[in-house]
Scaffold this active site. Structure first.
Site, mmCIF file in Angstrom:
data_model
loop_
_atom_site.group_PDB
_atom_site.id
_atom_site.type_symbol
_atom_site.label_atom_id
_atom_site.label_comp_id
_atom_site.label_asym_id
_atom_site.label_seq_id
_atom_site.Cartn_x
_atom_site.Cartn_y
_atom_site.Cartn_z
ATOM 1 N N TYR A 214 -18.733 21.020 2.036
ATOM 2 C CA TYR A 214 -18.599 19.589 2.298
ATOM 3 C C TYR A 214 -18.695 19.338 3.796
ATOM 4 O O TYR A 214 -17.992 19.963 4.591
ATOM 5 C CB TYR A 214 -17.252 19.081 1.780
ATOM 6 N N ASP A 316 -18.996 23.267 11.745
ATOM 7 C CA ASP A 316 -18.264 22.080 11.309
ATOM 8 C C ASP A 316 -16.788 22.452 11.218
ATOM 9 O O ASP A 316 -16.341 23.088 10.266
ATOM 10 C CB ASP A 316 -18.783 21.602 9.952
ATOM 11 N N LYS A 343 -10.179 14.855 12.240
ATOM 12 C CA LYS A 343 -8.862 15.025 11.625
ATOM 13 C C LYS A 343 -7.750 15.228 12.645
ATOM 14 O O LYS A 343 -7.232 14.268 13.204
ATOM 15 C CB LYS A 343 -8.918 16.154 10.593
#
Length: 511
Positions: A214, A316, A343
């Site tokens: 993802y 990522d 985040k």
């Protein structure tokens, strides 16, 4: 109303479940009263005053007394009512496809420390932390104080602020290979612009990515994000599969898919498309792919193939930056050209960032006119996100990471022992402050091995429901996360509840 507490949770004295009524708690607050005289609550040898004080220490002082707060899924009247209202204004009653419901979502009233309090007066130890974002838990005081100060001075400007320089300096000083930074608003944006930067730098268009990984909501990285046994193709040469109906066929043609930890597959896929590939994007430990550690030889194969062919490597780390003080790439020996972040660097507010080599990041440089890659955003580097992120990251020091690592090890090791003691067909993966439980006896090495069968999905739903009924929010099919306010008692409680789940299903997980 009946409240359920674990004795280990409340007083750390053993694995005894207590049924506690409001009358019991009122009596328990009286000095020198004994637990054995408290009716429903019976804890041999533990003074009730101590019992109540420990509850106050481990939850939030004063949160339970004189209120309707209780752990677990006992009733959900207001949440149910809210969901009925929500279905009249949202397509499926929610604004995010990732919202879990069983059968309706939990509507949260507030969070504090490592706990969530919902609108029905129930509290939960939060292992979701808004999809691993809240590494300091909820309402982290330094962040709250910094934001309160900034709110009185403005929320967003068309001009830069000193806070964005300070947060960028922190990231450049801490994360290896980050010479320059550009802020955006989400992890999706960070990935989107990192890929665009690689295309602008190399002049190529294709990307390569891991099957099942993802990377946010950008068409090219959504390819094969949700591949299934029906469409993922041969293991040697995985197919590029569409994520949604109507995804342009040309997008599928521009994405090369290979499997995590498949050394030869990575070399083969990269070399056969070398002249067209702008970048290889990979998460050092893909959560959706099983939260499995990368093999050193796999990381080496990816990097060698990329360097040999002038392809950029994008790490990522929107989720996995939390794996160490310097991030996940440093932990696993990856030396990327670009890193995407998000985040935890926002302190609980929306944020994303692209960082990397100075020469690559120069594609954003507009000092001499139109850059190779123009990038902007109304709320990019807004002072609220910069202020919250700076405060959170300053408190995320080496000691904080050591604390998280210890708690993560306690949880993973405890779960493994519980599984081994019962010979249960489950396993646990993860590292640092992250863990994921799988309904499989064999530890997966990549996405296909971690893929949930129908029976496995049912088993995980049972596990998530059991945790919720015992006062813990456990994410379904994704990484669970430890936060800095958690204690050793919290970690042991997680293991205790997991063992309780196994014992409650002796028909399946018999000794």
């Amino acid at each position: 109303m009946v409240w359920r507490f674990s004795a280990r949770r409340a007083a750390q004295i053993g694995s005894i479940w207590l049924d506690v009524t409001p009358e019991t708690l009122r009596h328990a607050r009286k000095p020198n009263s004994k637990a054995e005289s408290c009716g429903a609550a019976t804890v041999v040898g533990c003074p009730a005053q101590q019992y109540w004080q420990r509850i106050e220490e481990n939850i939030v002082s004063g949160e339970i007394a004189g209120s309707n707060i209780s752990p677990g899924l006992l009733s959900a009247g207001r949440s149910n009512e809210n969901f009925v209202r929500a279905q009249k204004v949202f397509p499926d009653g929610t604004s995010r496809v990732t919202i879990e419901r069983d059968p309706t979502p939990l509507y949260i009233e507030r969070g504090m420390g490592s706990y969530l309090f919902d609108v029905d007066g129930r509290w939960f130890l939060d292992l979701n932390c808004n999809f691993t974002t809240l590494i300091h838990g909820h309402a982290f005081r330094p962040v709250v104080e910094a934001l309160t100060h900034q709110l009185q001075r403005g929320t967003c400007f068309a001009n830069p602020t000193e806070r964005e320089i300070e947060l960028a300096e922190l990231l450049c000083g801490r994360i290896p290979q980050v010479d320059r930074v550009r802020f955006v608003n989400t992890g999706t944006e960070a990935v989107l612009f990192a890929i665009k930067a690689a295309r602008a730098f190399t002049g190529r268009t294709k990307i390569a990515k891991l099957e099942g990984a993802y990377h946010g909501a950008y068409d090219w990285v959504e390819v094969s994000q949700a591949a299934t046994p029906d469409n993922w193709g041969d293991a040697i040469e995985p197919k590029s599969t569409a994520f949604y109906r109507g995804m342009p066929a040309r997008v599928l043609d521009e994405v090369v898919v290979f499997r995590f930890n498949d050394v030869e597959g990575a070399r083969r896929s990269i070399s056969s498309n070398a002249h067209d590939l702008a970048a290889i994007i990979l998460d050092p430990m893909p959560s959706r792919g099983g939260l499995v550690a990368p093999k050193p030889e796999f990381m080496a194969a990816v990097q060698e193939s990329a360097r040999k062919n002038g392809i950029l490597v994008i790490a990522d780390e929107v989720l996995n930056l939390r794996q160490s003080f310097e991030g996940a790439s440093a932990r696993y020996g990856l030396v990327p050209d670009l890193i995407t972040m998000g985040k935890i660097i926002g302190g609980g507010l929306p944020i994303g960032a692209i960082g990397g080599r100075e020469d690559v990041m120069k594609v954003f440089d507009a000092s001499a006119g139109r850059p190779l890659l123009p990038q902007g955003g109304t709320f990019s580097a807004n002072p609220l996100s910069m202020t919250a992120g700076l405060s959170a990251m300053r408190h995320l020091d080496q000691a904080a990471f050591a604390h998280l690592e210890i708690l993560g090890d306690i949880v993973r090791d405890g779960i493994r022992r519980a599984i081994s003691a019962r010979d249960a067909p489950l396993c646990v993966t993860g590292a640092a402050s992250l863990f994921r439980i799988h309904p499989k006896a064999q530890t997966p090495n990549e996405y296909r091995e971690a893929y949930l069968t129908s029976a496995g999905a049912d088993r995980m739903k049972e596990l998530v429901r059991f945790f919720a009924n015992n006062g813990i929010i456990l994410p379904y099919g994704a990484a669970a996360s430890i936060s800095t306010p958690m204690t050793r008692a919290d970690a042991e409680f997680i293991v205790e509840v997991f063992a309780g789940f196994l014992d409650s299903r002796e028909d399946i997980f018999g000794r």
